[in-house]
Every structure is written in structure tokens, then in C-alpha cells.
Design a protein around this motif. Structure first.
Motif, mmCIF file in Angstrom:
data_model
loop_
_atom_site.group_PDB
_atom_site.id
_atom_site.type_symbol
_atom_site.label_atom_id
_atom_site.label_comp_id
_atom_site.label_asym_id
_atom_site.label_seq_id
_atom_site.Cartn_x
_atom_site.Cartn_y
_atom_site.Cartn_z
ATOM 1 N N GLY A 200 0.817 -1.204 0.000
ATOM 2 C CA GLY A 200 0.000 0.000 0.000
ATOM 3 C C GLY A 200 0.851 1.254 0.000
ATOM 4 N N PHE A 201 1.914 1.222 0.786
ATOM 5 C CA PHE A 201 2.833 2.352 0.855
ATOM 6 C C PHE A 201 3.526 2.562 -0.486
ATOM 7 C CE2 PHE A 201 7.211 3.842 1.784
ATOM 8 C CZ PHE A 201 6.901 5.085 2.314
ATOM 9 N N ALA A 202 3.983 1.480 -1.103
ATOM 10 C CA ALA A 202 4.661 1.581 -2.398
ATOM 11 C C ALA A 202 3.737 2.171 -3.450
ATOM 12 C CB ALA A 202 5.163 0.207 -2.841
ATOM 13 N N ARG A 203 2.484 1.745 -3.449
ATOM 14 C CA ARG A 203 1.539 2.267 -4.449
ATOM 15 C C ARG A 203 1.279 3.756 -4.232
ATOM 16 N NH1 ARG A 203 -4.640 0.379 -5.897
ATOM 17 N NH2 ARG A 203 -5.146 1.584 -4.041
ATOM 18 N N GLU A 204 1.263 4.165 -2.958
ATOM 19 C CA GLU A 204 0.957 5.563 -2.636
ATOM 20 C C GLU A 204 2.114 6.509 -2.943
ATOM 21 O OE1 GLU A 204 0.982 8.187 1.415
ATOM 22 O OE2 GLU A 204 0.364 6.092 1.562
ATOM 23 N N ILE A 205 3.347 6.106 -2.593
ATOM 24 C CA ILE A 205 4.461 7.055 -2.588
ATOM 25 C C ILE A 205 5.292 7.035 -3.867
ATOM 26 C CG2 ILE A 205 6.242 5.548 -1.577
ATOM 27 C CD1 ILE A 205 7.005 7.958 0.219
ATOM 28 N N SER A 206 5.219 5.959 -4.630
ATOM 29 C CA SER A 206 6.166 5.755 -5.725
ATOM 30 C C SER A 206 5.802 6.538 -6.980
ATOM 31 C CB SER A 206 6.247 4.270 -6.098
ATOM 32 O OG SER A 206 6.586 3.489 -4.974
ATOM 33 N N SER A 207 6.839 6.952 -7.693
ATOM 34 C CA SER A 207 6.653 7.467 -9.052
ATOM 35 C C SER A 207 6.863 6.367 -10.082
ATOM 36 C CB SER A 207 7.635 8.614 -9.310
ATOM 37 O OG SER A 207 8.977 8.215 -9.083
ATOM 38 N N HIS A 208 7.532 5.278 -9.665
ATOM 39 C CA HIS A 208 7.829 4.163 -10.567
ATOM 40 C C HIS A 208 8.004 2.911 -9.703
ATOM 41 C CE1 HIS A 208 9.033 2.736 -14.561
ATOM 42 N NE2 HIS A 208 9.989 2.026 -13.991
ATOM 43 N N VAL A 209 7.576 1.770 -10.224
ATOM 44 C CA VAL A 209 7.656 0.516 -9.470
ATOM 45 C C VAL A 209 8.271 -0.564 -10.345
ATOM 46 C CG1 VAL A 209 6.368 -1.231 -8.176
ATOM 47 C CG2 VAL A 209 5.584 1.148 -8.161
ATOM 48 N N LEU A 210 9.193 -1.343 -9.743
ATOM 49 C CA LEU A 210 9.764 -2.515 -10.400
ATOM 50 C C LEU A 210 9.325 -3.759 -9.658
ATOM 51 C CD1 LEU A 210 11.785 -0.279 -11.443
ATOM 52 C CD2 LEU A 210 13.545 -2.060 -11.389
ATOM 53 N N ILE A 218 10.817 -8.310 -14.013
ATOM 54 C CA ILE A 218 9.717 -8.976 -14.714
ATOM 55 C C ILE A 218 8.775 -7.945 -15.319
ATOM 56 C CG2 ILE A 218 7.778 -10.582 -14.473
ATOM 57 C CD1 ILE A 218 10.575 -11.825 -14.057
ATOM 58 N N GLU A 219 8.571 -6.845 -14.572
ATOM 59 C CA GLU A 219 7.648 -5.813 -15.042
ATOM 60 C C GLU A 219 7.949 -4.528 -14.296
ATOM 61 O OE1 GLU A 219 2.831 -5.275 -15.862
ATOM 62 O OE2 GLU A 219 3.637 -7.152 -15.068
ATOM 63 N N GLN A 220 7.717 -3.407 -14.966
ATOM 64 C CA GLN A 220 7.893 -2.113 -14.322
ATOM 65 C C GLN A 220 6.939 -1.123 -14.926
ATOM 66 O OE1 GLN A 220 11.567 0.123 -15.325
ATOM 67 N NE2 GLN A 220 12.132 -1.704 -16.509
ATOM 68 N N GLY A 221 6.671 -0.054 -14.183
ATOM 69 C CA GLY A 221 5.784 0.982 -14.686
ATOM 70 C C GLY A 221 5.346 1.893 -13.572
ATOM 71 N N ASP A 222 4.403 2.802 -13.895
ATOM 72 C CA ASP A 222 3.880 3.678 -12.856
ATOM 73 C C ASP A 222 3.010 2.846 -11.913
ATOM 74 O OD1 ASP A 222 0.790 4.210 -13.442
ATOM 75 O OD2 ASP A 222 1.864 4.081 -15.350
ATOM 76 N N PRO A 223 2.860 3.257 -10.643
ATOM 77 C CA PRO A 223 2.156 2.412 -9.666
ATOM 78 C C PRO A 223 0.696 2.138 -10.024
ATOM 79 C CG PRO A 223 2.668 4.576 -8.742
ATOM 80 C CD PRO A 223 3.429 4.461 -10.022
ATOM 81 N N LYS A 224 0.021 3.108 -10.628
ATOM 82 C CA LYS A 224 -1.382 2.885 -10.983
ATOM 83 C C LYS A 224 -1.511 1.728 -11.961
ATOM 84 C CE LYS A 224 -5.462 5.210 -12.854
ATOM 85 N NZ LYS A 224 -6.021 6.493 -13.374
ATOM 86 N N THR A 225 -0.610 1.693 -12.943
ATOM 87 C CA THR A 225 -0.669 0.630 -13.944
ATOM 88 C C THR A 225 -0.202 -0.698 -13.382
ATOM 89 O OG1 THR A 225 -0.297 2.230 -15.724
ATOM 90 C CG2 THR A 225 0.139 -0.083 -16.215
ATOM 91 N N LEU A 226 0.940 -0.695 -12.687
ATOM 92 C CA LEU A 226 1.492 -1.961 -12.221
ATOM 93 C C LEU A 226 0.594 -2.617 -11.172
ATOM 94 C CD1 LEU A 226 5.088 -2.997 -11.899
ATOM 95 C CD2 LEU A 226 3.612 -3.497 -9.952
ATOM 96 N N PHE A 227 0.037 -1.827 -10.269
ATOM 97 C CA PHE A 227 -0.852 -2.405 -9.264
ATOM 98 C C PHE A 227 -2.255 -2.647 -9.808
ATOM 99 C CE2 PHE A 227 2.364 -0.782 -6.334
ATOM 100 C CZ PHE A 227 2.429 -1.793 -5.393
#
Length: 250
Positions: A200-210, A218-227
Motif C-alpha cells: 500500500g505504501f509503495a503504491r501511494e508514494i512511488s513514481s515508478h515501481v519494479l 519482470i515488469e515495471q511501470g507507474d504504480p497505478k498501472t502496475l498495481f
């Protein structure tokens, strides 16, 4: 822009970090997710050379560091520019909270004591710990110790901060206070890479997620898309397992 390219690390015959590339913009916050043993922490340790990678480079503002081949001067330069917050705080047990922050300012940056004192007090205040300045780590809770560690890292004014599962040693009550401390740290505008299981914290604070597994992205992108709409089945399976206890679905 900080550009990380082709970081690889093997232990004996096992490849644990397999050619990871990553760009982090000014003020960017990148969260790295993945199962235990997927190479996340090893990747971070390669970036500041706590582990010597087999390959990889970091470009910081046009200054390129060839990670496997740094002499003492270049290694010191890299570590001045990259700060790290560990799982288990790594505070000096014989130093008070403020002395832990002062140490690097006085010994490494060679600031005058008055200037170093002002900086240390300012970051303790940012972390909500002004009243704990004279306490030794043994008198502080785990959450307070981690907040001192964050203050110590911020005080050195690095160009990039690495967080290696900063809440993994904490109970739920103290996890919340450390996550709030990281939010405050993010407000300083320093780029961050955070290895975390706090989805939840990662989705809220991140500009990018791996999402990393088996040492690979395996996958990366903005949190809205990746989650919200991950493309890879492995990512979907991982998130379903970890997000069962959260109030949102994927």
C-alpha cells in the motif's frame, strides 16, 4: 537523472542480479517489489558497493561510475553521493541519537561543529525526535532508531537514498511511524530507491515501481498501472498473494 545500467551479480554459479537497468529522475521514488530471495537487497548493495557486482554502472549527472572497477577515491566519491538506510538501523551503540548524526558531518564532511549541530538538530526535528537527542539507541524503540538512521542519512545530503526494507524489523505500530518518516524524507526532493513489502505504501508514494523475480525485472511501470493492471502473470500472482490483506483489489 541517475542512470543505472546492466547491474549483474553472481554468487559462485548462481546469478542473483541479472542485468538490471533503472533511471531515477530528480525527486523520483522507485519502489522495488519481489519475493524473498529475488535479488532486491543484493541489487541495492551493489549500487553503493557493499557487494562488488560483476558488471554495472551508475551515471550521476554525467559522472559515470564503473561499479566493479572503482579505486579507493572513486568508491569514496560514490558513497558520499549515495546514502543507505538498512533493515537493522546500523547505529553506533555508544553514541547518542544526535552523536550518530554528527559523526558523518564532522568526520566525513569535516564541517565545523556549530554548523553540524544545526544540521543534526534540524533533521532530528524533521523526524519528530528532538526530545530524544541525548538518548542512546538502547533507550529508543525500533521505530525511533530507524528514524534516527533516516535523519543521519538525510543530514549527509546525498544525491540518492537507498532504503533496504526499512520496516522489516519493526512491529506494526512502529512500521507506521517509519513510513511517515520516509514520506517526510521524500519531501526533501532527494531521489530514492525503496525495497519494500509494504504494498500500500509503495503504491501511494512511488513514481515508478519494479517487480523483480529471479534477479530479473519482470515488469515495471507507474504504480497505478502496475498495481491496477499488471501485464505479466507472475506479477499478478505475486500481487494477489500480498494484497489479500489490503482493502483494494487488482
Amino acid at each position: 537523472m541517475i542512470s543505472i545500467r546492466d547491474v549483474r551479480k553472481s554468487f559462485k554459479a548462481k546469478l542473483v542480479v541479472d542485468g538490471i537497468d533503472l533511471d531515477v529522475g530528480q525527486g523520483g521514488i522507485v519502489s522495488i517489489l519481489g519475493p524473498s530471495g529475488s535479488g532486491k537487497s543484493t541489487f541495492l548493495r551493489c549500487l553503493n558497493r557493499l557487494e562488488t557486482p560483476d558488471a554495472g554502472s551508475i551515471d550521476m549527472g554525467g559522472d559515470r561510475y564503473d561499479l566493479p572497477r572503482l579505486d579507493r577515491r572513486r568508491l569514496q566519491s560514490l558513497r558520499m553521493r549515495i546514502g543507505m538506510v538498512f533493515q537493522n538501523y546500523n547505529l553506533f551503540r555508544h553514541r547518542t541519537a544526535i552523536e550518530n548524526i554528527l559523526e558523518g558531518l564532522l568526520v566525513v564532511k569535516r564541517l565545523k561543529r556549530a554548523e553540524a549541530q544545526d544540521i543534526a538538530e534540524g533533521y532530528l526535528a524533521l523526524m519528530g525526535l528532538s526530545d530524544q537527542a541525548a538518548q542512546y539507541p538502547s533507550s529508543l524503540s525500533g521505530g525511533q532508531q530507524q528514524r534516527v538512521a533516516i535523519a543521519r542519512t538525510l543530514a549527509m545530503q546525498p544525491e540518492l537514498i537507498l532504503f533496504d526494507e526499512p520496516t522489516s524489523a519493526l512491529d506494526p505500530e512502529h512500521t507506521g511511524e517509519v513510513l511517515e518518516a520516509i514520506r517526510k524524507a521524500a519531501g526533501q526532493g532527494i531521489p530514492m530507491i525503496i525495497v519494500t513489502h509494504e504494498m500500500g505504501f509503495a503504491r501511494e508514494i512511488s513514481s515508478h515501481v519494479l517487480f523483480i523475480d529471479g534477479g530479473k525485472v519482470i515488469e515495471q511501470g507507474d504504480p497505478k498501472t502496475l498495481f491496477g493492471a499488471p501485464e505479466q502473470q507472475r506479477t499478478r500472482d505475486f500481487l494477489k498473494n500480498y494484497l489479500r490483506s489490503y482493502s483494494f483489489d487488482i
